[in-house]
Design a protein around this motif. Structure first.
Motif, short mmCIF file in Angstrom:
data_model
loop_
_atom_site.label_atom_id
_atom_site.label_comp_id
_atom_site.label_asym_id
_atom_site.label_seq_id
_atom_site.Cartn_x
_atom_site.Cartn_y
_atom_site.Cartn_z
N UNK A 1 -41.60 -25.97 47.87
CA UNK A 1 -41.83 -24.86 48.79
C UNK A 1 -41.80 -25.35 50.24
N UNK A 2 -41.12 -24.60 51.09
CA UNK A 2 -41.06 -24.93 52.50
C UNK A 2 -42.44 -24.82 53.13
N UNK A 3 -42.88 -25.88 53.83
CA UNK A 3 -44.17 -25.87 54.50
C UNK A 3 -44.04 -25.90 56.02
N UNK A 4 -43.06 -26.63 56.52
CA UNK A 4 -42.95 -26.76 57.97
C UNK A 4 -41.52 -27.11 58.37
N UNK A 5 -41.15 -26.68 59.57
CA UNK A 5 -39.85 -27.00 60.15
C UNK A 5 -40.09 -27.72 61.47
N UNK A 6 -39.55 -28.90 61.62
CA UNK A 6 -39.82 -29.77 62.77
C UNK A 6 -38.58 -29.93 63.63
N UNK A 7 -38.78 -29.97 64.93
CA UNK A 7 -37.69 -30.27 65.86
C UNK A 7 -38.22 -31.17 66.97
N UNK A 8 -37.41 -32.14 67.38
CA UNK A 8 -37.81 -33.10 68.42
C UNK A 8 -36.55 -33.68 69.07
N UNK A 9 -36.60 -33.96 70.37
CA UNK A 9 -35.43 -34.53 71.04
C UNK A 9 -35.17 -35.99 70.70
N UNK A 10 -36.23 -36.72 70.27
CA UNK A 10 -36.07 -38.15 70.00
C UNK A 10 -37.00 -38.57 68.87
N UNK A 11 -36.47 -39.42 67.97
CA UNK A 11 -37.27 -39.93 66.86
C UNK A 11 -36.99 -41.41 66.68
N UNK A 12 -38.05 -42.18 66.40
CA UNK A 12 -37.91 -43.61 66.10
C UNK A 12 -38.60 -43.90 64.77
N UNK A 13 -37.86 -44.48 63.84
CA UNK A 13 -38.44 -44.92 62.57
C UNK A 13 -38.70 -46.42 62.67
N UNK A 14 -39.97 -46.81 62.60
CA UNK A 14 -40.37 -48.20 62.76
C UNK A 14 -40.71 -48.78 61.39
N UNK A 15 -40.01 -49.84 61.01
CA UNK A 15 -40.25 -50.51 59.73
C UNK A 15 -41.05 -51.77 60.00
N UNK A 16 -42.32 -51.73 59.68
CA UNK A 16 -43.23 -52.86 59.87
C UNK A 16 -44.19 -52.89 58.69
N UNK A 17 -45.33 -53.61 58.85
CA UNK A 17 -46.33 -53.63 57.77
C UNK A 17 -46.77 -52.21 57.43
N UNK A 18 -47.03 -51.41 58.46
CA UNK A 18 -47.33 -50.00 58.28
C UNK A 18 -46.17 -49.20 58.85
N UNK A 19 -45.34 -48.64 57.99
CA UNK A 19 -44.16 -47.93 58.45
C UNK A 19 -44.57 -46.56 59.00
N UNK A 20 -43.90 -46.14 60.06
CA UNK A 20 -44.18 -44.84 60.63
C UNK A 20 -42.97 -44.32 61.38
N UNK A 21 -42.99 -43.05 61.65
CA UNK A 21 -41.96 -42.39 62.46
C UNK A 21 -42.65 -41.81 63.67
N UNK A 22 -42.15 -42.10 64.86
CA UNK A 22 -42.78 -41.57 66.07
C UNK A 22 -41.81 -40.68 66.84
N UNK A 23 -42.40 -39.73 67.55
CA UNK A 23 -41.67 -38.78 68.37
C UNK A 23 -42.22 -38.91 69.79
N UNK A 24 -41.63 -39.80 70.60
CA UNK A 24 -42.22 -40.11 71.91
C UNK A 24 -41.88 -39.12 73.02
N UNK A 25 -40.99 -38.18 72.76
CA UNK A 25 -40.55 -37.27 73.83
C UNK A 25 -40.82 -35.82 73.46
N UNK A 26 -41.95 -35.55 72.81
CA UNK A 26 -42.42 -34.22 72.42
C UNK A 26 -42.00 -33.87 71.00
N UNK A 27 -42.71 -32.90 70.43
CA UNK A 27 -42.46 -32.44 69.07
C UNK A 27 -42.86 -30.97 68.98
N UNK A 28 -42.17 -30.25 68.10
CA UNK A 28 -42.45 -28.82 67.88
C UNK A 28 -42.34 -28.57 66.38
N UNK A 29 -43.40 -27.97 65.78
CA UNK A 29 -43.41 -27.74 64.33
C UNK A 29 -43.80 -26.29 64.06
#
Length: 207
Positions: free
Chosen positions: A53-81
């Motif tokens: 089931x669809x829960x959310x729709x996300x849009x952002x001008x920039x995304x960075x996927x960081x692969x480290x010990x704790x992986x995460x995705x960041x949106x440093x230039x704003x986000x809208x959901x």
């Protein structure tokens, strides 16, 4: 033919290596530095779903996927959901200047000019906010302001359902106005326009 080193010789070599690096902190740092991979994307549009089931729709001008010990995705230039209910109707909207999504935890951390508003006119303002995708809740330990119709509530610490239908303050700041008969009989005030809310993207949903 490969020659095996006696354990005494091998131990002596390891000791010499340790002594040689003892006075070279830069070399030690370079050897112990962990490799971090970063993938970058622009003009991102994504869908969050749960049990199909669809829960959310996300849009952002920039995304960075960081692969480290704790992986995460960041949106440093704003986000809208945009959040949707089970019938795919828009329930509430979230925007912030920065967000970080911890994939393994199913949680999103938002900060800087965080705004959440629903379709009935309730609007939340705060500096930081967590969204737990698995439990479908928002929560924050910071100061929070909720603009309802027709009053404003302030507090420290906050918990709410993702559809914003129910929310709780840990500590209320200031006094709460008690509506009288005149106020309850008056026509409802128009919805408060959320600060820095971005235009809703046009979303075409599958049938």
């Amino acid at each position: 033919m490969m020659m095996k080193l006696p354990s005494i010789v091998l131990g002596a070599l390891l000791a010499l290596l340790a002594i040689g690096c003892e006075n070279n902190p830069q070399e030690i740092s370079s050897l112990s530095r962990k490799v971090v991979e970063v993938e970058e994307g622009k003009n991102i549009k994504g869908i969050f779903s749960q049990s199909g089931n669809l829960k959310a729709y996300l849009s952002a001008p920039l995304m960075r996927r960081v692969k480290a010990d704790t992986q995460y995705v960041e949106f440093p230039a704003s986000i809208h959901v945009d959040f949707y209910n089970e019938t795919r109707q828009l329930e509430n909207v979230v925007s912030a200047k920065y967000a970080r999504y911890f994939e393994n935890m199913g949680k999103v951390f938002l900060r800087d000019s965080v705004v959440v508003y629903n379709m009935t006119g309730d609007t939340l303002y705060c500096k930081t906010l967590w969204w737990d995708q698995n439990q479908a809740i928002f929560y924050s330990d910071d100061s929070v302001t909720v603009q309802t119709i027709p009053r404003q509530l302030k507090g420290v610490g906050f918990w709410a359902k993702s559809d914003f239908s129910k929310y709780t303050f840990k500590e209320v700041v200031g006094s709460l106005p008690i509506p009288d008969q005149t106020e309850s009989a008056a026509a409802p005030a128009p919805p408060i326009a959320p600060i820095s809310a971005q235009p809703k993207p046009q979303v075409i949903l599958p049938q």
